[in-house]
Scaffold this motif. Sequence first.
Motif, PDB file in Angstrom:
ATOM      1  N   VAL A  40       0.777  -3.742   1.977  1.00  0.00           N
ATOM      2  CA  VAL A  40       1.781  -2.629   1.351  1.00  0.00           C
ATOM      3  C   VAL A  40       2.342  -3.520   0.158  1.00  0.00           C
ATOM      4  O   VAL A  40       2.457  -2.179  -1.101  1.00  0.00           O
ATOM      5  CB  VAL A  40       2.887  -3.815   2.442  1.00  0.00           C
ATOM      6  N   MET A  41       2.520  -4.617  -0.201  1.00  0.00           N
ATOM      7  CA  MET A  41       1.356  -5.281  -1.729  1.00  0.00           C
ATOM      8  C   MET A  41       1.563  -4.461  -2.820  1.00  0.00           C
ATOM      9  O   MET A  41       1.663  -4.518  -4.157  1.00  0.00           O
ATOM     10  CB  MET A  41       1.928  -6.446  -1.672  1.00  0.00           C
ATOM     11  N   PHE A  42       0.221  -4.767  -2.048  1.00  0.00           N
ATOM     12  CA  PHE A  42      -1.232  -3.743  -2.783  1.00  0.00           C
ATOM     13  C   PHE A  42      -0.902  -2.433  -3.513  1.00  0.00           C
ATOM     14  O   PHE A  42      -0.581  -2.368  -4.811  1.00  0.00           O
ATOM     15  CB  PHE A  42      -2.405  -4.307  -3.159  1.00  0.00           C
ATOM     16  N   TYR A  43      -0.140  -1.638  -2.438  1.00  0.00           N
ATOM     17  CA  TYR A  43      -0.671  -0.434  -2.426  1.00  0.00           C
ATOM     18  C   TYR A  43       0.678  -0.081  -3.411  1.00  0.00           C
ATOM     19  O   TYR A  43       0.925   1.045  -3.874  1.00  0.00           O
ATOM     20  CB  TYR A  43      -0.738   0.810  -1.289  1.00  0.00           C
ATOM     21  N   GLY A  44       1.631  -0.156  -3.016  1.00  0.00           N
ATOM     22  CA  GLY A  44       3.046  -0.441  -3.335  1.00  0.00           C
ATOM     23  C   GLY A  44       3.227  -0.915  -4.835  1.00  0.00           C
ATOM     24  O   GLY A  44       3.723  -0.337  -6.086  1.00  0.00           O
ATOM     25  N   SER A  45       2.390  -1.735  -5.492  1.00  0.00           N
ATOM     26  CA  SER A  45       2.248  -2.258  -6.823  1.00  0.00           C
ATOM     27  C   SER A  45       1.435  -1.052  -7.634  1.00  0.00           C
ATOM     28  O   SER A  45       1.791  -1.282  -8.853  1.00  0.00           O
ATOM     29  CB  SER A  45       2.096  -3.825  -7.297  1.00  0.00           C
ATOM     30  N   ASN A  46       1.060  -0.832  -6.674  1.00  0.00           N
ATOM     31  CA  ASN A  46      -0.205   0.144  -8.165  1.00  0.00           C
ATOM     32  C   ASN A  46       0.724   1.180  -8.549  1.00  0.00           C
ATOM     33  O   ASN A  46       0.360   1.735  -9.024  1.00  0.00           O
ATOM     34  CB  ASN A  46      -1.462   0.031  -7.139  1.00  0.00           C
ATOM     35  N   ALA A  47       1.062   1.656  -7.284  1.00  0.00           N
ATOM     36  CA  ALA A  47       1.873   2.729  -7.098  1.00  0.00           C
ATOM     37  C   ALA A  47       2.645   3.087  -8.640  1.00  0.00           C
ATOM     38  O   ALA A  47       3.518   3.464  -8.789  1.00  0.00           O
ATOM     39  CB  ALA A  47       2.685   3.063  -6.021  1.00  0.00           C
ATOM     40  N   VAL A  48       3.855   1.770  -8.445  1.00  0.00           N
ATOM     41  CA  VAL A  48       4.769   1.556  -9.863  1.00  0.00           C
ATOM     42  C   VAL A  48       3.970   1.115 -11.003  1.00  0.00           C
ATOM     43  O   VAL A  48       4.416   1.214 -12.286  1.00  0.00           O
ATOM     44  CB  VAL A  48       5.845  -0.305  -9.292  1.00  0.00           C
ATOM     45  N   GLY A  49       2.785   1.242 -10.979  1.00  0.00           N
ATOM     46  CA  GLY A  49       1.601   0.603 -11.955  1.00  0.00           C
ATOM     47  C   GLY A  49       1.635   2.563 -12.689  1.00  0.00           C
ATOM     48  O   GLY A  49       1.056   2.597 -13.787  1.00  0.00           O
TER      49      GLY A  49
ATOM     50  N   GLY B  51       4.045   8.710 -22.069  1.00  0.00           N
ATOM     51  CA  GLY B  51       4.565  10.326 -22.166  1.00  0.00           C
ATOM     52  C   GLY B  51       4.775  11.804 -21.534  1.00  0.00           C
ATOM     53  O   GLY B  51       4.488  12.244 -21.921  1.00  0.00           O
ATOM     54  N   GLN B  52       4.111  11.363 -20.048  1.00  0.00           N
ATOM     55  CA  GLN B  52       3.843  12.341 -19.275  1.00  0.00           C
ATOM     56  C   GLN B  52       4.832  12.928 -18.368  1.00  0.00           C
ATOM     57  O   GLN B  52       5.992  11.846 -18.289  1.00  0.00           O
ATOM     58  CB  GLN B  52       2.277  12.139 -18.032  1.00  0.00           C
ATOM     59  N   PRO B  53       5.032  13.526 -18.035  1.00  0.00           N
ATOM     60  CA  PRO B  53       5.787  14.012 -16.781  1.00  0.00           C
ATOM     61  C   PRO B  53       6.101  13.184 -15.729  1.00  0.00           C
ATOM     62  O   PRO B  53       4.855  12.154 -15.957  1.00  0.00           O
ATOM     63  CB  PRO B  53       6.122  15.440 -15.853  1.00  0.00           C
ATOM     64  N   GLY B  54       7.863  12.641 -15.180  1.00  0.00           N
ATOM     65  CA  GLY B  54       7.239  11.855 -13.965  1.00  0.00           C
ATOM     66  C   GLY B  54       6.807  12.316 -13.031  1.00  0.00           C
ATOM     67  O   GLY B  54       6.904  13.668 -12.697  1.00  0.00           O
ATOM     68  N   MET B  55       6.629  10.788 -11.826  1.00  0.00           N
ATOM     69  CA  MET B  55       6.311  11.683 -11.043  1.00  0.00           C
ATOM     70  C   MET B  55       6.736  10.739  -9.346  1.00  0.00           C
ATOM     71  O   MET B  55       7.703  10.068 -10.048  1.00  0.00           O
ATOM     72  CB  MET B  55       4.516  11.090 -10.800  1.00  0.00           C
ATOM     73  N   SER B  56       6.985  11.765  -9.046  1.00  0.00           N
ATOM     74  CA  SER B  56       8.198  11.421  -7.252  1.00  0.00           C
ATOM     75  C   SER B  56       7.321  10.435  -6.446  1.00  0.00           C
ATOM     76  O   SER B  56       6.402   9.599  -7.312  1.00  0.00           O
ATOM     77  CB  SER B  56       8.349  12.351  -6.262  1.00  0.00           C
ATOM     78  N   LEU B  57       7.904   9.543  -5.852  1.00  0.00           N
ATOM     79  CA  LEU B  57       7.923   7.958  -5.744  1.00  0.00           C
ATOM     80  C   LEU B  57       6.703   8.658  -4.497  1.00  0.00           C
ATOM     81  O   LEU B  57       5.675   8.255  -4.277  1.00  0.00           O
ATOM     82  CB  LEU B  57       8.761   7.407  -4.839  1.00  0.00           C
ATOM     83  N   VAL B  58       7.078   9.397  -3.701  1.00  0.00           N
ATOM     84  CA  VAL B  58       6.419   9.825  -2.540  1.00  0.00           C
ATOM     85  C   VAL B  58       4.761  10.018  -2.488  1.00  0.00           C
ATOM     86  O   VAL B  58       3.545  10.028  -2.683  1.00  0.00           O
ATOM     87  CB  VAL B  58       6.311  11.099  -1.371  1.00  0.00           C
ATOM     88  N   ASP B  59       4.798  11.084  -4.109  1.00  0.00           N
ATOM     89  CA  ASP B  59       3.307  11.262  -5.034  1.00  0.00           C
ATOM     90  C   ASP B  59       2.932  10.422  -5.733  1.00  0.00           C
ATOM     91  O   ASP B  59       1.471   9.724  -5.123  1.00  0.00           O
ATOM     92  CB  ASP B  59       3.554  12.159  -6.308  1.00  0.00           C
TER      93      ASP B  59
ATOM     94  N   LEU C  67      -2.561   5.459  -2.703  1.00  0.00           N
ATOM     95  CA  LEU C  67      -3.393   5.188  -1.701  1.00  0.00           C
ATOM     96  C   LEU C  67      -4.829   5.610  -1.761  1.00  0.00           C
ATOM     97  O   LEU C  67      -5.711   5.346  -0.621  1.00  0.00           O
ATOM     98  CB  LEU C  67      -2.717   5.681   0.028  1.00  0.00           C
ATOM     99  N   TYR C  68      -4.717   6.197  -2.716  1.00  0.00           N
ATOM    100  CA  TYR C  68      -5.833   7.210  -3.035  1.00  0.00           C
ATOM    101  C   TYR C  68      -6.796   6.956  -4.021  1.00  0.00           C
ATOM    102  O   TYR C  68      -8.043   6.257  -4.095  1.00  0.00           O
ATOM    103  CB  TYR C  68      -5.995   8.793  -3.428  1.00  0.00           C
ATOM    104  N   THR C  69      -6.621   5.836  -5.032  1.00  0.00           N
ATOM    105  CA  THR C  69      -7.378   5.707  -6.300  1.00  0.00           C
ATOM    106  C   THR C  69      -6.625   4.073  -5.900  1.00  0.00           C
ATOM    107  O   THR C  69      -8.108   3.611  -6.051  1.00  0.00           O
ATOM    108  CB  THR C  69      -6.670   6.404  -7.403  1.00  0.00           C
ATOM    109  N   SER C  70      -6.058   3.047  -5.960  1.00  0.00           N
ATOM    110  CA  SER C  70      -6.158   1.696  -6.065  1.00  0.00           C
ATOM    111  C   SER C  70      -7.358   1.130  -5.656  1.00  0.00           C
ATOM    112  O   SER C  70      -7.952  -0.330  -5.539  1.00  0.00           O
ATOM    113  CB  SER C  70      -4.738   1.273  -4.858  1.00  0.00           C
TER     114      SER C  70
END
Length: 376
Positions: free
Chosen positions: A73-82, A91-99, A105-108
């Motif tokens: 949970v910490m690993f994938y969650g912190s990578n999503a934050v990254g 400077g790219q458009p924002g992304m939703s939390l789910v995305d 999950l696909y790249t970390s």
Amino acid sequence: MTISTEAHKPFPFSSAVGSLIEATDAIKNFRAIALLALTFIGAVLVGGVLTMLASSMSSVVLAFLGGLMAFLVMFYGSNAVGILLMRDVQGQPGMSLVDAVLVSLYTSHRLIAVVFLEFLIVLAAMIAIAIILFVCKIPVLGPVLYAVVFPLSAIVLGVLVFALFYVMLPLAGPAAWSGASVFQIIARLNLIVRTKLVSVILLEVLLFLITSFTALLIFGVLGTGVSLTTGMSAGILGLGGQMNMYALASGLGSGSGSGYIIAAGLGGGLLMAAAAVVPGLIFTKGVCIIYLNATRNVDFSASEASLNDGLAVVKKKAEEARERARALTEQATAPAAPAAPSAPAAAPADSLQCPNCKAPVASDDVFCGECAHKLK
């Protein structure tokens, strides 16, 4: 999903230093703050529940599973934050939390492979140096050789350790968050180590100072506020000497404190947890800025091609060794060839018979002696 790391113009070192100040803007990214807070809460809940179940059931396997689930949970969650902060820096458009979580999950998992390969490189270097040191045990020649091996080994291991802990590990995350594959990450970090090791280390030291100063500032403000609020609460709510950190901790832990003490402990704990999130976000955004500055307008095609060529050679040799082993195995397990059939032996002379009456005849008889049947 591939995210470009290209920029329009290079940043000199002075500009890179100035850009690190922008890392403090991470506290404005409410999505990243919310996601990191949810990650902390989720890890604590998952790990805590499974750990309590393991304690009640005396199950070591369940305790291990709890720790593993909390780590994931910490690993994938912190990578999503990254990923969110990397897009912010680019400077790219924002992304939703789910995305962001789905991309994580696909790249970390690439980070796990990169870290494993990096430690293998360091381990291989240490094994090679250990073998050379064993060679230095040769009488007479050994001390002479050691006089050269010692300083060279110190330089190699020192550079490797610094490259591992100051470039490879901190910048592997931003490289993965930008969309690079495992071998692209290795090739890019290798080029950064060879060309920008000192500048990257200086920027990371500066980022550490910024993060530390921000943490001291935040906790100093909160500490002052907590002290004043505690004193006012003690007087107004009539708690007297109960409102102190020891009473809060003991009352919350044992359940013997009053409702106000328990409420203050819960609120204070959440406040400190939220304060701890902010330095983490600043550091994460800072390493993203350092990575983008280090890779800005750098052509990685030659480094990636060199790595691919080396991998192709290793793969070819491994395939040749596998084919050779397969051929030797088939040769060892193949059944023996059957012996060639021998020519039939000539029938002895006394075994000849007359085809008409089956009476024995000689090889030079023209007619059978019994029935006069013509033999020749």
